[in-house]
Design an enzyme around this catalytic site. Structure first.
Site, PDB file in Angstrom:
ATOM      1  N   GLU A  85       0.902  -1.209   0.002  1.00  0.00           N
ATOM      2  CA  GLU A  85      -0.063   0.028  -0.036  1.00  0.00           C
ATOM      3  C   GLU A  85       0.832   1.078  -0.042  1.00  0.00           C
ATOM      4  O   GLU A  85       1.710   1.379   1.006  1.00  0.00           O
ATOM      5  CB  GLU A  85      -1.071   0.056   1.177  1.00  0.00           C
ATOM      6  N   LYS A 280      -7.836  -1.347  11.157  1.00  0.00           N
ATOM      7  CA  LYS A 280      -7.152  -1.800   9.970  1.00  0.00           C
ATOM      8  C   LYS A 280      -5.668  -0.790   9.441  1.00  0.00           C
ATOM      9  O   LYS A 280      -4.714  -1.454   9.162  1.00  0.00           O
ATOM     10  CB  LYS A 280      -8.081  -1.329   8.684  1.00  0.00           C
ATOM     11  N   ASP A 296       4.081 -14.834  11.123  1.00  0.00           N
ATOM     12  CA  ASP A 296       2.819 -15.192  10.883  1.00  0.00           C
ATOM     13  C   ASP A 296       1.640 -14.145  10.916  1.00  0.00           C
ATOM     14  O   ASP A 296       1.144 -13.873  11.782  1.00  0.00           O
ATOM     15  CB  ASP A 296       2.537 -16.651  11.333  1.00  0.00           C
ATOM     16  N   HIS A 393      -2.699  10.573   0.626  1.00  0.00           N
ATOM     17  CA  HIS A 393      -2.787   9.234  -0.126  1.00  0.00           C
ATOM     18  C   HIS A 393      -2.379   9.175  -1.446  1.00  0.00           C
ATOM     19  O   HIS A 393      -1.828   8.495  -2.237  1.00  0.00           O
ATOM     20  CB  HIS A 393      -4.217   8.458   0.262  1.00  0.00           C
TER      21      HIS A 393
END
Ligand code: MEV
Length: 440
Positions: A85, A280, A296, A393
């Site tokens: 991202e 998130k 993991d 962004h």
């Protein structure tokens, strides 16, 4: 319509590639060429990657970046991050720099216990089962000694084996709820091996037990597996400063900025739709460091989201407060990580990531990862309550759009310059590139 395939895993890599290309793609030769483009030219390195999983065809790249300037417990770190991202590494670096001049991050490991369970069905008297389990508990330890010997010598091992009666949730359901200390190893193989031995001991001893009665001796072990929910393997990371030190380049007063941050966190605590996105953003930082260090991330994700719901509603993983003129922002997450074993000794980039982090212990890595989550959340919420998220962004996404449109290096240079002063929506970028091309 593609045909089912028999014995696919036994085909050679070349044969697998040809099969998938011919069965599932329109241009098999292009597919084969593309897959091979991503092969490593170093045959030894490629074989290493081929053997991580079954049916490997090629490698799937993720960018491996660095977010520098993280002052954590008085030590300066550069965080390796593996993530696709666009804005994540930039946001982490921005937050790191912000807190570098305000005392940095502090961390505290609140526990390191890991959990594994043997789930079984027993149809009989609970008191007799309790007596039986107590009688064979020394055997659980004894028969796992070949597995635990080295871990015990280093100070870890099996800490506790408890019988839990779960019959109020499910008929005849009991478990051995076991606590482990696995030190610098994530410990999945260690824990699962111990649990499977407990299960064998449990079944065998039940059959010949004279504590249990007829009809009670056939204990059915359903499964033995570690839990990725580790609420006692917990770490906290924190930043704080006087409110007046906050405001730098936010465009609003420090007090207003602090109030908005606190309110944004309160909203994430009150509203699950927001909490999921808030968390998130936190996982953007956590996963990127977890992945770069060969851990993991699915286990980490599952455990952390369960923790976010521990009060019966899904809530924010971070908290913020203003008290006596001091702004405090912190995160608390359960996280089981390893810095030895697994990929950490195999994957050359993972080894490098751990070297960049100065060979942390698992406890130190827990702190570093929590900091990555906290920093990411600070950067995201800072943008959300001030400029809005799209400004930063889109700045980072600009190159992706230009690459999609096949922009040359010169075009990219000119348009990056142009969008420093203009707002970069997708359409605006397309139009600006077209205009540039028309004019040249
Ligand atoms: C995007 O990947 C993450 C954010 O949506 C997080 C947030 O809203 O807090 C920006």
């Amino acid at each position: 319509m593609p045909e089912p395939v028999e014995g696919f895993s036994k085909l050679s890599k070349e044969e697998k590639i040809r099969w998938i290309a011919e069965q599932y793609t329109e241009d098999p030769e292009a597919c084969i060429a593309l897959l091979k483009t991503y092969w490593n030219t170093d045959g030894r390195l490629q074989r290493l990657h081929d053997e991580f999983i079954e049916n490997t065809l090629t490698n799937y790249y993720l960018p491996f970046g660095i977010a520098p300037n993280f002052l954590i417990d008085g030590k300066l770190y550069a965080l390796p991050m593996a993530i696709e991202e666009s804005s994540v590494v930039a946001a982490a670096s921005k937050a790191a720099k912000f807190w570098l001049t305000r005392g940095g991050f502090t961390t505290k490991v609140l526990g390191t216990e890991k959990i594994g369970q043997v789930h079984f069905i027993y149809e009989g008297d609970p008191a007799r089962l309790g007596e039986f389990i107590t009688s064979i508990t020394p055997l659980f330890f004894e028969e796992t000694r070949p597995i635990t010997k080295n871990m015990v010598a280093r100070g870890g091992g099996i800490k506790k084996i408890e019988l839990r009666d779960k019959t109020s949730a499910l008929d005849h359901y009991y478990q051995l709820h076991c606590t482990f200390e696995t030190l610098d190893a994530m410990g999945a193989n260690f824990i699962n091996s111990c649990l499977e031995q407990f299960a064998r001991t449990l079944r065998r001893e039940a059959i010949s037990s004279d504590i249990l009665e007829d009809g009670e001796r056939n204990i059915e072990v359903v499964m033995s597996i570690l839990s990725n929910y580790v609420p006692q393997c917990l770490v906290r990371a924190e930043v704080s400063c006087k409110v007046e030190e906050l405001g730098a380049d936010t465009g609003i007063s420090p007090q207003e900025f602090a109030d908005k941050l606190v309110r944004a966190v309160a909203i994430a605590n009150a509203e699950p739709y927001r909490a999921v996105t808030h968390n998130k953003g936190i996982m953007n930082g956590i996963d990127a460091v977890v992945l770069a260090t060969g851990n993991d991330f699915r286990a980490v994700e599952a455990g952390i989201h369960a923790y976010a719901s521990r009060q019966g509603a899904y809530k924010s993983l971070t908290q913020a407060e203003i008290r006596d003129g001091v702004f405090r922002f912190w995160i608390e997450i359960p996280i089981a990580l390893g810095t030895v074993g697994g990929l950490t000794t195999l994957h050359p980039l993972v080894k490098l990531a751990l070297e960049i982090l100065q060979h942390p212990s698992a406890k130190e890595l827990m702190g570093i990862v929590a900091v990555a989550g906290l920093a990411q959340n600070f950067a995201a919420v800072q943008s959300l309550v001030t400029t809005g998220i799209q400004q930063g962004h889109m700045k980072m996404h600009l190159l992706n759009i230009l690459n999609q449109m096949g922009a040359t290096e010169e075009e990219k240079k000119q348009l990056v310059e142009y969008f420093k002063k203009h707002s970069a929506t997708h359409n605006a970028v397309v139009e600006a590139l077209e205009k540039l091309r028309e004019s040249s």
